[in-house]
Design a protein around this motif. Sequence first.
Motif, PDB file in Angstrom:
ATOM      1  N   GLU A  32       0.853  -1.185   0.000  1.00  0.00           N
ATOM      2  CA  GLU A  32       0.000   0.000   0.000  1.00  0.00           C
ATOM      3  C   GLU A  32       0.893   1.240   0.000  1.00  0.00           C
ATOM      4  OE1 GLU A  32      -3.674  -2.073   0.289  1.00  0.00           O
ATOM      5  OE2 GLU A  32      -3.439   0.107   0.333  1.00  0.00           O
ATOM      6  N   LYS A  33       0.374   2.338  -0.539  1.00  0.00           N
ATOM      7  CA  LYS A  33       1.164   3.588  -0.504  1.00  0.00           C
ATOM      8  C   LYS A  33       1.427   3.967   0.946  1.00  0.00           C
ATOM      9  CE  LYS A  33      -2.906   6.533  -1.051  1.00  0.00           C
ATOM     10  NZ  LYS A  33      -3.570   7.553  -1.898  1.00  0.00           N
ATOM     11  N   ARG A  34       2.556   4.591   1.150  1.00  0.00           N
ATOM     12  CA  ARG A  34       3.079   5.021   2.442  1.00  0.00           C
ATOM     13  C   ARG A  34       3.730   3.885   3.239  1.00  0.00           C
ATOM     14  NH1 ARG A  34      -1.483   8.340   2.015  1.00  0.00           N
ATOM     15  NH2 ARG A  34      -2.803   6.859   3.140  1.00  0.00           N
ATOM     16  N   GLN A  35       3.628   2.643   2.750  1.00  0.00           N
ATOM     17  CA  GLN A  35       4.362   1.568   3.409  1.00  0.00           C
ATOM     18  C   GLN A  35       5.821   1.597   2.952  1.00  0.00           C
ATOM     19  OE1 GLN A  35       2.028  -2.001   2.436  1.00  0.00           O
ATOM     20  NE2 GLN A  35       1.343  -2.054   4.579  1.00  0.00           N
ATOM     21  N   SER A  36       6.640   0.805   3.613  1.00  0.00           N
ATOM     22  CA  SER A  36       8.038   0.694   3.231  1.00  0.00           C
ATOM     23  C   SER A  36       8.298  -0.670   2.602  1.00  0.00           C
ATOM     24  CB  SER A  36       8.938   0.900   4.446  1.00  0.00           C
ATOM     25  OG  SER A  36       8.693  -0.117   5.401  1.00  0.00           O
ATOM     26  N   VAL A  37       9.384  -0.742   1.819  1.00  0.00           N
ATOM     27  CA  VAL A  37       9.733  -1.991   1.138  1.00  0.00           C
ATOM     28  C   VAL A  37      11.240  -2.022   0.928  1.00  0.00           C
ATOM     29  CG1 VAL A  37       9.414  -0.991  -1.189  1.00  0.00           C
ATOM     30  CG2 VAL A  37       9.153  -3.479  -0.837  1.00  0.00           C
ATOM     31  N   ALA A  38      11.799  -3.222   0.898  1.00  0.00           N
ATOM     32  CA  ALA A  38      13.238  -3.376   0.676  1.00  0.00           C
ATOM     33  C   ALA A  38      13.481  -4.472  -0.340  1.00  0.00           C
ATOM     34  CB  ALA A  38      13.956  -3.708   1.987  1.00  0.00           C
ATOM     35  N   PHE A  39      14.496  -4.238  -1.175  1.00  0.00           N
ATOM     36  CA  PHE A  39      14.890  -5.201  -2.195  1.00  0.00           C
ATOM     37  C   PHE A  39      16.345  -5.593  -1.946  1.00  0.00           C
ATOM     38  CE2 PHE A  39      11.100  -3.804  -3.926  1.00  0.00           C
ATOM     39  CZ  PHE A  39      11.127  -2.495  -4.372  1.00  0.00           C
TER      40      PHE A  39
END
Lengths: 111, 116
Positions: free
Chosen positions: B14-21
């Motif tokens: 969802e927008k405003r969440q964080s994510v890492a690759f």
Amino acid sequence: GIQVEQSPPDLILQEGANSTLRCNFSDSVNNLQWFHQNPWGQLINLFYIPSGTKQNGRLSATTVATERYSLLYISSSQTTDSGVYFCAVELGGTSYGKLTFGQGTILTVHP
Amino acid sequence: EAGVAQSPRYKIIEKRQSVAFWCNPISGHATLYWYQQILGQGPKLLIQFQNNGVVDDSQLPKDRFSAERLKGVDSTLKIQPAKLEDSAVYLCASSWNSGGGGGTQYFGPGTRLTVL
């Protein structure tokens, strides 16, 4: 910044046909690479070609650095050649390694 | 020789969440790159590392994107908070830098990010 233009934007072929893709760039470059992006999104190196001509099977590429263009030739096309073809250029000096990509040529080969 | 590895392959947030690759380059490759590829466009360089130092991050939106390459091997790219326009494929590449140029870049399979 440097401009990289590829033509044509789309190309539809019958299996067995030949084609030529073009890449024009607006400034002197240290290097140029051609890539094939398959339908699953994987970018595959085709050629690392700052100048001259190279061949690999049915594919060959020519870069004329003094005239700022490169050509990719595909002979006897196969359905597996379908996908997007990108050229990318690398400027020299402090920009070494930084690739600027063109918008790509979408190739569709029909059986 | 193993190629460039990336994970995850797909991510929906969802927008405003964080994510890492995460990216693991080809063994011995000193230079690592992160690119963003928006649908219908060519990849755009976000950041370039030489060993564990940053060479170029001029196109990285630093207010929300960060990247690190600890120990000069694998790397992580983080987005916090994500926006709708961050939906794209994030590609990692590596090259053996001979010093006279960037060398041939080899790409991983990418992570397809969808921000809802």
